[in-house]
Design a protein around this motif. Structure first.
Motif, short mmCIF file in Angstrom:
data_model
loop_
_atom_site.label_atom_id
_atom_site.label_comp_id
_atom_site.label_asym_id
_atom_site.label_seq_id
_atom_site.Cartn_x
_atom_site.Cartn_y
_atom_site.Cartn_z
N UNK A 167 0.81 -1.21 0.00
CA UNK A 167 0.00 0.00 0.00
C UNK A 167 0.85 1.26 0.00
N UNK A 168 1.97 1.22 0.71
CA UNK A 168 2.90 2.35 0.74
C UNK A 168 3.45 2.63 -0.66
N UNK A 184 -2.73 -12.54 -4.11
CA UNK A 184 -4.00 -11.83 -4.23
C UNK A 184 -4.10 -10.72 -3.19
N UNK A 185 -3.69 -11.01 -1.97
CA UNK A 185 -3.74 -10.01 -0.90
C UNK A 185 -2.76 -8.88 -1.16
N UNK A 186 -1.58 -9.20 -1.62
CA UNK A 186 -0.57 -8.17 -1.87
C UNK A 186 -0.99 -7.30 -3.06
N UNK A 187 -1.54 -7.92 -4.10
CA UNK A 187 -2.03 -7.14 -5.24
C UNK A 187 -3.20 -6.25 -4.84
N UNK A 188 -4.06 -6.76 -3.97
CA UNK A 188 -5.18 -5.94 -3.48
C UNK A 188 -4.67 -4.75 -2.66
N UNK A 189 -3.63 -4.98 -1.87
CA UNK A 189 -3.04 -3.88 -1.09
C UNK A 189 -2.44 -2.82 -2.00
N UNK A 190 -1.74 -3.23 -3.03
CA UNK A 190 -1.16 -2.26 -3.97
C UNK A 190 -2.26 -1.50 -4.70
N UNK A 191 -3.32 -2.18 -5.10
CA UNK A 191 -4.43 -1.52 -5.79
C UNK A 191 -5.12 -0.52 -4.87
N UNK A 192 -5.32 -0.88 -3.60
CA UNK A 192 -5.92 0.05 -2.66
C UNK A 192 -5.02 1.26 -2.42
N UNK A 193 -3.71 1.03 -2.35
CA UNK A 193 -2.78 2.14 -2.17
C UNK A 193 -2.79 3.10 -3.34
#
Length: 124
Positions: free
Chosen positions: A35-36, A90-99
């Motif tokens: 996300x950062x 999936x979780x890491x890609x979702x975090x990047x997309x939310x960021x």
């Protein structure tokens, strides 16, 4: 263009904020980091601003991603069963997309709330 020192200071403040906040609340660090970096990517498309706004924006992106990426990944696996083969990515890609999306979603959401709360054509 923003001063390089101001941008660096804002990023350093944001990094410290998300590390402390993430460790207090038990958020997964890889989601915070994704996300950062998503917030940093999104920041490159915004106009120059102060160090405090940079820090708040990037820290908000990271913290939102840290808290909501596991929920978004679980929902994605529920609705798209083929995502189970992808695994934890999936979780890491979702975090990047939310960021990345947070810095555009926040102003849009605030404008929507103002339009909903204030009467049409009414004064503030």
């Amino acid at each position: 263009m923003a001063e390089p020192a101001a941008s660096t200071a804002g990023i350093a403040i944001a990094a410290g904020t998300i590390t402390v906040t993430g460790s207090i609340f038990g958020v997964q660090y890889d989601a915070l980091l994704a996300g950062f970096f998503g917030g940093l990517v999104s920041l490159s498309f915004l106009p120059p601003t102060s160090a405090w706004k940079i820090a708040g924006s990037v820290a908000g992106s990271a913290i939102l991603a840290g808290f909501f990426a596991p929920i978004l990944a679980a929902a994605g696996v529920n609705y798209f069963p083929w995502l189970q083969t992808v695994g934890d990515f999936t979780r890491i890609a979702a975090a990047a997309a939310l960021g990345i999306c947070w810095q555009a979603l926040l102003p849009a959401g605030l404008n929507r709330m103002r339009a909903w709360i204030l009467p049409a054509g009414g004064a503030q």
